[in-house]
Design a protein around this motif. Sequence first.
Motif, mmCIF file in Angstrom:
data_model
loop_
_atom_site.group_PDB
_atom_site.id
_atom_site.type_symbol
_atom_site.label_atom_id
_atom_site.label_comp_id
_atom_site.label_asym_id
_atom_site.label_seq_id
_atom_site.Cartn_x
_atom_site.Cartn_y
_atom_site.Cartn_z
ATOM 1 N N VAL A 179 0.844 -1.189 0.000
ATOM 2 C CA VAL A 179 0.000 0.000 0.000
ATOM 3 C C VAL A 179 0.883 1.244 0.000
ATOM 4 O O VAL A 179 2.039 1.205 0.429
ATOM 5 C CB VAL A 179 -0.949 0.041 1.228
ATOM 6 N N LEU A 180 0.322 2.345 -0.490
ATOM 7 C CA LEU A 180 0.981 3.647 -0.448
ATOM 8 C C LEU A 180 0.414 4.414 0.737
ATOM 9 O O LEU A 180 -0.811 4.552 0.852
ATOM 10 C CB LEU A 180 0.722 4.414 -1.747
ATOM 11 N N VAL A 181 1.283 4.886 1.613
ATOM 12 C CA VAL A 181 0.827 5.568 2.828
ATOM 13 C C VAL A 181 1.205 7.041 2.763
ATOM 14 O O VAL A 181 2.368 7.384 2.539
ATOM 15 C CB VAL A 181 1.447 4.931 4.087
ATOM 16 N N SER A 182 0.208 7.899 2.970
ATOM 17 C CA SER A 182 0.439 9.336 3.096
ATOM 18 C C SER A 182 -0.036 9.783 4.470
ATOM 19 O O SER A 182 -0.975 9.215 5.034
ATOM 20 C CB SER A 182 -0.315 10.118 2.016
ATOM 21 N N VAL A 183 0.629 10.789 5.015
ATOM 22 C CA VAL A 183 0.362 11.239 6.380
ATOM 23 C C VAL A 183 0.133 12.741 6.383
ATOM 24 O O VAL A 183 0.837 13.494 5.695
ATOM 25 C CB VAL A 183 1.533 10.896 7.322
ATOM 26 N N HIS A 184 -0.858 13.166 7.176
ATOM 27 C CA HIS A 184 -0.987 14.589 7.493
ATOM 28 C C HIS A 184 -0.745 14.773 8.977
ATOM 29 O O HIS A 184 -1.426 14.173 9.817
ATOM 30 C CB HIS A 184 -2.374 15.137 7.145
ATOM 31 N N ASP A 185 0.248 15.586 9.300
ATOM 32 C CA ASP A 185 0.542 15.944 10.680
ATOM 33 C C ASP A 185 1.384 17.214 10.641
ATOM 34 O O ASP A 185 2.491 17.198 10.102
ATOM 35 C CB ASP A 185 1.299 14.824 11.394
ATOM 36 N N PRO A 186 0.888 18.315 11.208
ATOM 37 C CA PRO A 186 1.634 19.574 11.130
ATOM 38 C C PRO A 186 2.971 19.532 11.858
ATOM 39 O O PRO A 186 3.825 20.404 11.632
ATOM 40 C CB PRO A 186 0.683 20.590 11.775
ATOM 41 N N TYR A 187 3.180 18.532 12.725
ATOM 42 C CA TYR A 187 4.426 18.440 13.471
ATOM 43 C C TYR A 187 5.412 17.449 12.845
ATOM 44 O O TYR A 187 6.501 17.251 13.378
ATOM 45 C CB TYR A 187 4.143 18.033 14.922
ATOM 46 N N LEU A 188 5.043 16.823 11.729
ATOM 47 C CA LEU A 188 5.925 15.861 11.075
ATOM 48 C C LEU A 188 6.679 16.558 9.944
ATOM 49 O O LEU A 188 6.077 16.987 8.962
ATOM 50 C CB LEU A 188 5.105 14.692 10.523
ATOM 51 N N ASP A 189 7.997 16.675 10.087
ATOM 52 C CA ASP A 189 8.789 17.342 9.058
ATOM 53 C C ASP A 189 9.265 16.329 8.008
ATOM 54 O O ASP A 189 9.005 15.123 8.112
ATOM 55 C CB ASP A 189 9.970 18.100 9.664
ATOM 56 N N ALA A 190 9.977 16.824 7.013
ATOM 57 C CA ALA A 190 10.421 15.983 5.903
ATOM 58 C C ALA A 190 11.325 14.854 6.391
ATOM 59 O O ALA A 190 11.221 13.711 5.925
ATOM 60 C CB ALA A 190 11.131 16.828 4.855
ATOM 61 N N ALA A 191 12.224 15.165 7.323
ATOM 62 C CA ALA A 191 13.133 14.138 7.839
ATOM 63 C C ALA A 191 12.362 13.052 8.581
ATOM 64 O O ALA A 191 12.654 11.856 8.444
ATOM 65 C CB ALA A 191 14.171 14.777 8.756
ATOM 66 N N GLY A 192 11.360 13.478 9.364
ATOM 67 C CA GLY A 192 10.555 12.506 10.094
ATOM 68 C C GLY A 192 9.756 11.617 9.164
ATOM 69 O O GLY A 192 9.637 10.411 9.379
ATOM 70 N N ALA A 193 9.204 12.217 8.103
ATOM 71 C CA ALA A 193 8.432 11.439 7.131
ATOM 72 C C ALA A 193 9.330 10.437 6.414
ATOM 73 O O ALA A 193 8.946 9.287 6.179
ATOM 74 C CB ALA A 193 7.768 12.377 6.131
ATOM 75 N N LYS A 194 10.547 10.877 6.073
ATOM 76 C CA LYS A 194 11.489 9.981 5.397
ATOM 77 C C LYS A 194 11.837 8.791 6.283
ATOM 78 O O LYS A 194 11.919 7.648 5.816
ATOM 79 C CB LYS A 194 12.748 10.749 5.003
ATOM 80 N N ALA A 195 12.030 9.066 7.576
ATOM 81 C CA ALA A 195 12.350 7.993 8.512
ATOM 82 C C ALA A 195 11.202 6.993 8.627
ATOM 83 O O ALA A 195 11.430 5.790 8.796
ATOM 84 C CB ALA A 195 12.688 8.576 9.880
ATOM 85 N N LEU A 196 9.975 7.487 8.511
ATOM 86 C CA LEU A 196 8.803 6.609 8.580
ATOM 87 C C LEU A 196 8.519 5.910 7.256
ATOM 88 O O LEU A 196 7.731 4.960 7.207
ATOM 89 C CB LEU A 196 7.568 7.413 8.999
#
Length: 335
Positions: A179-196
Motif C-alpha cells: 500500500v501507499l501511505v500518506s500522512v498529514h501531521d503539522p508536526y511531522l517534518d520531511a526528515a521525520g516522514a522519510k524515517a517513517l
Amino acid sequence: MTRRPRCALAMAAYLPARLFTPADRARMEALGEVEPVVLTDFDAPGARRVLAEVDVLVTGWESPYIDAAVLDRAPRLRAVLHTAGTVKHHVHPVCFERGLAVTSAAGANALPVAEYTLAWILLAGKGVMALKERYARERTAVPLHREYPEIGNAGRHVGIIGASRIGRRVIELLRPHDVLVSVHDPYLDAAGAKALGVRTLPLDELLEQCSVVSVHAPLTDRTRGMLDRRRLGLLRDGSTLLNTARGALIDQRALTEELVAGRLHAVLDVTDPEVLPADSPLYELPNVVLTPHLAGSSGNELTRLGRAAVDELERFVHGRPFRAPVAGPDLDRTA
C-alpha cells in the motif's frame, strides 16, 4: 533510591486485578512497599495518611485528580506512573511545575489500536462491508471480477491523519503490505516522514487522494471538528473513514448525513457523543461498523499496561531514565 519507595495505586477499585498478573504484582511489591488499599478518593478516610507517606502513585482509569491541594498533602511524591494513555484527566499542570516525573503506558496501548486499525484498513480495501451486505441479501455467487474491479489492496492509497504513537504504529504494521501511505501531521517534518517511509500531504489533498483514511490525531482546541462538512465532502465516493481516536475530531452530524446517504463507509470506534443516542441510524447502517471503544486495551490486553508501569517503577528504583516520560509542554498537542 537508597530505600524502597512507598507506592500507592490510585484508580478504579476493580482495576488492579485486571492490570497486574501475579508475577507483575510480585515484582512491584519487591521493588517497593505497596499500600494494600486502592485510592479511589483522595479525601476518603485514610487517604491523607497514604498521601503523606507516598513516593510513587501508580494511576489508572478513574484516578482521582492530582492538583496542588493533593500535592500539598503528598510532600514526598516524586513520580506518577500511569497505566493507560492520556494523563490529561487526572494530572494538573502544577505537577510538572513542581518537578514530578510523569509516565504513561500510551505506547503499550498503541499496539491493540494499531492492530484493530490495520485489520479494518485491509478489510476496507477488499470491500468487505459492501460485499458482506450483498452476499447476505442475495445469497448467491457475487461476480467479483466483473462488477468489483476496484477492490483489493495492491497499491491501495491509505491516509493517516496524525503521526501519533498509534499513527506511527499503524504505519509500521502497514509496512509489509503493498500500500501507499500518506500522512498529514503539522508536526511531522520531511526528515521525520522519510524515517517513517511515508510522504506528507496537506489534509485536504490527503482526503481527496486516499480511498481509506484513518484518524489518529489528538483532540485539542485546534483539532476539534477538523473533519467538518466541507472536508468530509472531499472524500471520494465509496471511501472508508476509520476513527479510533476521539469522536469530536469529526463533525458527527455531517458524518451521519454522509453515511445515511450511502456515499461513504465508516469504521467508528469512537463517536460524539459517546454513546450515540439510541435512535441514531448508525447502529443499523450497512456501510457502518460501530464498535464500543474497544480498539484500545481490553480484556487480557490490560496486563500490558500494568507491566509497562511496573517496568517504569523498576527504572525509578534503579535511577534509570523512564522509557515513556510525559512532558508538561506537550500536553496541549497530545491525546
